[in-house]
Design an enzyme around this catalytic site. Structure first.
Site: not given
Ligand code: AMP
Length: 223
Positions: A15, A90, A127, A157, A168
């Site tokens: 994404k 989400r 990654r 990460r 996750r």
């Molecule tokens: P991502 O980089 O999108 O995988 O986000 C990394 C982490 O940030 C996720 O595993 C959540 O802990 C938090 N996070 C990101 N976006 C959201 C969201 N819309 N709602 C809740 N937590 C979020």
């Protein structure tokens, strides 16, 4: 014509990469809630303090915080012609809140990027991302190379270790996958096969955007 896009898909579906390409092509801001939260953690702001542990465990930051954060960001001037949202909504409450925020601004285009589970696990656990700008390491580079965007170092990460990855993906299945049903009936909902080379995925997205624009124009014409 304005364009409001959300990228829906599991962690590791691509994404972020695709949102970046689409935003660049359309001249729109890419809004990644994960990037905003990671930056807040790095800077040690109150938001970062609140989010750090939750993120490291693979769980979701609370809906109220996320809805307020995105509501504020979408109100900024650069979002007037639209945006590409990566990582939001989400949860169903986040999706309902977003529906309210964009009501009256034309339909949301929803791109559901689908990738088989075993591919996601492999991608996430191998990654590498730039420590400084968050850009994904391109396949032709090695972790010893500098970031091709900013010269920073590539790192894994904190939440890409195997145990957190499993959590996750479970959270995705329980909290985020129901959004596919929330949006599926929209004429501007598209499923894209994310298990292809990135350029092919980008091309499928380009076509989906063209169809979305045609569908949106049709519904404006009818009303
Ligand atoms: P991502 O980089 O999108 O995988 O986000 C990394 C982490 O940030 C996720 O595993 C959540 O802990 C938090 N996070 C990101 N976006 C959201 C969201 N819309 N709602 C809740 N937590 C979020």
């Amino acid at each position: 014509m304005s364009l409001r896009v959300i990228m829906l898909g599991a962690p590791g579906a691509g994404k972020g990469t695709q949102a970046e390409r689409l935003a660049e092509r359309e001249g729109l801001p890419k809004i990644s809630t994960g990037d905003i939260l990671r930056e807040a953690v790095t800077r040690g702001t109150p938001l970062g303090e609140a989010a750090k542990e939750v993120m490291e465990s693979g769980h979701l930051v609370g809906d109220d915080i996320m809805i307020a954060l995105v509501g504020e960001r979408l109100g900024e001037a650069d979002c007037g012609r639209g945006f590409v949202l990566d990582g939001f909504p989400r949860t169903v409450p986040q999706a309902r809140a977003l529906d309210g925020m964009v009501a009256g601004h034309g339909p949301l285009t929803v791109l559901h990027v689908k990738v088989p589970l075993e591919v996601l696990v492999r991608r996430l656990s191998t990654r590498m991302v730039c420590h400084d700008c968050g850009h994904n390491m391109a396949p032709e580079l090695t972790p010893a190379d500098p970031c091709d965007r900013c010269g920073g170092a590539f790192v894994q990460r904190a939440d890409d270790n195997q145990e957190v990855v499993r959590e996750r993906l479970k959270v995705y299945e329980e909290e985020t996958e129901p959004l596919v049903e929330h949006y599926r009936a929209l004429p501007t909902f598209f499923t894209v096969d994310g298990d292809q080379p990135a350029d092919r995925v980008s091309e499928d997205i380009r076509q989906a955007i063209a169809r979305s624009r045609a569908a949106a124009a049709g519904s404006v014409g009818r009303s």
